[in-house]
Design an enzyme around this catalytic site. Structure first.
Site, PDB file in Angstrom:
ATOM      1  N   CYS A 182      -2.679 -14.595  -3.296  1.00 13.59           N
ATOM      2  CA  CYS A 182      -2.456 -15.089  -1.935  1.00 13.59           C
ATOM      3  C   CYS A 182      -2.714 -16.585  -1.860  1.00 13.59           C
ATOM      4  O   CYS A 182      -2.988 -17.123  -0.792  1.00 13.59           O
ATOM      5  CB  CYS A 182      -3.288 -14.303  -0.927  1.00 13.59           C
ATOM      6  SG  CYS A 182      -5.040 -14.393  -1.238  1.00 13.59           S
ATOM      7  N   ARG A 211       0.842  -1.208   0.000  1.00 14.34           N
ATOM      8  CA  ARG A 211       0.000   0.000   0.000  1.00 14.34           C
ATOM      9  C   ARG A 211       0.872   1.252   0.000  1.00 14.34           C
ATOM     10  O   ARG A 211       0.620   2.197  -0.741  1.00 14.34           O
ATOM     11  CB  ARG A 211      -0.889   0.033   1.258  1.00 14.34           C
ATOM     12  CG  ARG A 211      -2.121  -0.798   1.160  1.00 14.34           C
ATOM     13  CD  ARG A 211      -3.044  -0.527   2.341  1.00 14.34           C
ATOM     14  NE  ARG A 211      -2.588  -1.131   3.584  1.00 14.34           N
ATOM     15  CZ  ARG A 211      -2.855  -2.381   3.963  1.00 14.34           C
ATOM     16  NH1 ARG A 211      -3.567  -3.155   3.187  1.00 14.34           N
ATOM     17  NH2 ARG A 211      -2.413  -2.843   5.108  1.00 14.34           N
ATOM     18  N   ASP A 266     -15.835  -4.575  -5.270  1.00 15.38           N
ATOM     19  CA  ASP A 266     -15.872  -5.768  -4.418  1.00 15.38           C
ATOM     20  C   ASP A 266     -17.284  -6.315  -4.452  1.00 15.38           C
ATOM     21  O   ASP A 266     -18.255  -5.562  -4.534  1.00 15.38           O
ATOM     22  CB  ASP A 266     -15.463  -5.431  -2.981  1.00 15.38           C
ATOM     23  CG  ASP A 266     -14.980  -6.673  -2.224  1.00 15.38           C
ATOM     24  OD1 ASP A 266     -13.763  -6.783  -1.979  1.00 15.38           O
ATOM     25  OD2 ASP A 266     -15.824  -7.530  -1.874  1.00 15.38           O
TER      26      ASP A 266
HETATM   27  N1  SAH Z   1      -7.248  -5.832  -1.495  1.00 14.91           N
HETATM   28  C1  SAH Z   1      -7.850  -5.984  -0.196  1.00 14.91           C
HETATM   29  C2  SAH Z   1      -8.004  -7.428   0.202  1.00 14.91           C
HETATM   30  C3  SAH Z   1      -8.794  -8.246  -0.783  1.00 14.91           C
HETATM   31  S1  SAH Z   1      -9.432  -9.735  -0.134  1.00 14.91           S
HETATM   32  C4  SAH Z   1      -7.026  -5.208   0.843  1.00 14.91           C
HETATM   33  O1  SAH Z   1      -5.882  -4.874   0.569  1.00 14.91           O
HETATM   34  O2  SAH Z   1      -7.553  -4.957   1.921  1.00 14.91           O
HETATM   35  C5  SAH Z   1     -10.425 -10.287  -1.437  1.00 14.91           C
HETATM   36  C6  SAH Z   1     -11.706  -9.518  -1.622  1.00 14.91           C
HETATM   37  O3  SAH Z   1     -12.283  -9.980  -2.828  1.00 14.91           O
HETATM   38  C7  SAH Z   1     -12.770  -9.713  -0.561  1.00 14.91           C
HETATM   39  O4  SAH Z   1     -13.131  -8.466  -0.034  1.00 14.91           O
HETATM   40  C8  SAH Z   1     -13.958 -10.376  -1.276  1.00 14.91           C
HETATM   41  O5  SAH Z   1     -15.200  -9.869  -0.843  1.00 14.91           O
HETATM   42  C9  SAH Z   1     -13.696  -9.980  -2.686  1.00 14.91           C
HETATM   43  N2  SAH Z   1     -14.189 -10.869  -3.758  1.00 14.91           N
HETATM   44  C10 SAH Z   1     -14.122 -12.210  -3.830  1.00 14.91           C
HETATM   45  N3  SAH Z   1     -14.564 -12.643  -5.027  1.00 14.91           N
HETATM   46  C11 SAH Z   1     -14.898 -11.547  -5.737  1.00 14.91           C
HETATM   47  C12 SAH Z   1     -15.386 -11.333  -7.059  1.00 14.91           C
HETATM   48  N4  SAH Z   1     -15.594 -12.351  -7.886  1.00 14.91           N
HETATM   49  N5  SAH Z   1     -15.611 -10.069  -7.467  1.00 14.91           N
HETATM   50  C13 SAH Z   1     -15.378  -9.024  -6.630  1.00 14.91           C
HETATM   51  N6  SAH Z   1     -14.916  -9.168  -5.377  1.00 14.91           N
HETATM   52  C14 SAH Z   1     -14.676 -10.412  -4.943  1.00 14.91           C
END
Ligand code: SAH
Length: 392
Positions: free
Chosen positions: A336, A208, A246
């Site tokens: 991840c 970040r 999201d």
């Molecule tokens: N980038 C974030 C962490 C992401 S975790 C950070 O730095 O805080 C993964 C996220 O993807 C979750 O919030 C989940 O709700 C979302 N997610 C999972 N599948 C998805 C999809 N098909 N489309 C959009 N969001 C999705």
């Protein structure tokens, strides 16, 4: 109360299976064991096939094929002093790292020789996430350490992914509203009750910050945004606009709250509750372009059988992302999935670049922040990779 350090039984390994212990690998699978695990929760003594003791292990109860996680090797003792020494070591390491935040991972499981145990701190609140029920008998001692030595006044327990019980308080009370943490110049609301992981993606902290350094005056598309942390970091550092996608409405509500906390303008069109695969296709059709695109999806391959489909998923979402990067822009692409190694992930990025007909160069290969140490003895526990790429 019974002594949680008392050895509950012995288990023998199949001939030859002590090899991984010689390499100090902490995991033993069911197939390595000769006979059944002793009943009960306590730790067990692990012996080689001839019956010679090799160490003490925590019994795996999370349902997978992982049967034992080694707590000690050789004749080292597993007692209160040993647990305490590991917690102290974990805390001392974090204090040396100069983390510019009041939220960090205090215990990173195998990386801190506390296998299957995660502890994150958010200011004075610690969230303990034991991935094995066998940690439960130790939680009182751990909470005592946190309050006495680590400046913690509230200790919460979050059940590991295999167990679906709500967050419980071990010390203090579960906060009724999000806790606000600081990271660099940004502030973030963290939902400790219903948030993902223990509440926040601490592992992405340094990525970040790096994104913020690159984002001045730029537009940012934050795919799989969760609580919008990448966009907030970029906007606080001077980005022009940050759009979050999201599928989770509560995640986007937190993202809006985060914008508000940082004095950023909240516009509805910057928070898209949508599937990222669909949303990006719609944006491409509408001619959308962003200077910076972040792709940080959930693990697409959690099991070996999911690897081929997972890699196709990474290739597809990165193809859509590349189509949305303005020429001369930047892609930060993350995985991840612990099972996806670097060369497989780069293969997916390469396929995406070919399909998008874009020249893509890796500028930096990044990973989890150092409060998530990776044990050389357990490389399988590496999870996060983040590739910062220049896109022409
Ligand atoms: N980038 C974030 C962490 C992401 S975790 C950070 O730095 O805080 C993964 C996220 O993807 C979750 O919030 C989940 O709700 C979302 N997610 C999972 N599948 C998805 C999809 N098909 N489309 C959009 N969001 C999705």
């Amino acid at each position: 109360m019974s002594d949680p350090f008392a050895v509950a039984g012995r288990v023998r390994l199949q001939p030859g299976r002590e090899r991984s212990l010689v390499r100090r690998h902490p995991w033993l699978y069911r197939g390595a064991l000769a006979g059944e695990l002793p009943a009960g929760e306590g730790p067990v003594e692990v012996c080689d096939s001839r019956g010679v003791p090799q160490g003490i292990a925590l019994v795996g109860g999370s349902g997978g094929s992982l049967a034992l996680r080694m707590l000690t090797f050789g004749d080292a003792r597993w007692d209160e002093a040993a647990l305490r020494a590991r917690l102290e070591g974990a805390l001392a390491l974090r204090r040396r790292l100069g983390i510019d935040s009041d939220a960090w991972r205090l215990v990173h499981a195998e990386g801190d020789e506390l296998p299957g145990l995660v502890i994150d701190r958010y200011g004075a609140v610690a969230v303990v996430e034991p991935f094995e029920p066998a940690w439960d008998p130790y939680l009182g001692l751990i909470a005592g350490f946190l309050t006495a030595e680590a400046g913690i006044d509230t200790v919460l327990q979050r059940a590991g992914s295999a167990r679906r019980t709500p967050v419980q308080a071990i010390v203090g009370a579960v906060p009724g509203s999000p806790v606000v943490i600081r990271e660099g110049r940004a502030r973030f609301p963290v939902d400790l009750q219903a948030g993902q992981k223990t509440g926040f993606f601490l592992d992405q902290r340094d990525n970040r910050r790096r994104l913020g350094e690159l984002a001045g005056e730029r537009t940012v598309l934050n795919l799989f945004s969760y609580s919008g942390a990448f966009a907030v970091a970029a906007l606080v550092a001077g980005a022009r606009r940050g759009v979050n996608v999201d599928e989770s409405a509560p995640a986007l509500a937190l993202a809006r709250e985060a914008y508000g906390l940082n004095g950023l303008t909240v516009s509805d069109e910057d928070f898209l509750p949508a599937d990222a695969f669909d949303a990006t296709r719609r944006m491409i059709a509408a001619g959308g372009r962003f200077d910076v695109v972040v792709v940080d999806p959930p693990a697409f391959a959690k099991r070996r059988a999911e690897l081929p489909a997972g890699l196709r998923g990474y290739r597809d979402i990165n193809l859509q992302a590349l189509r949305l990067v303005a020429p001369g822009g930047v892609l930060l692409s993350c995985s991840c999935s612990a099972l996806v190694d670097e060369s497989s992930f780069l293969g997916a990025l390469h396929g995406a670049a070919l399909d998008a007909r874009r020249r893509v160069r890796v500028l930096e290969r990044r990973g989890a922040a150092p409060d998530h140490p990776l044990s050389l003895f357990c490389l399988e526990s590496r999870h996060l990779q983040a590739w910062l790429c220049a896109v022409e």
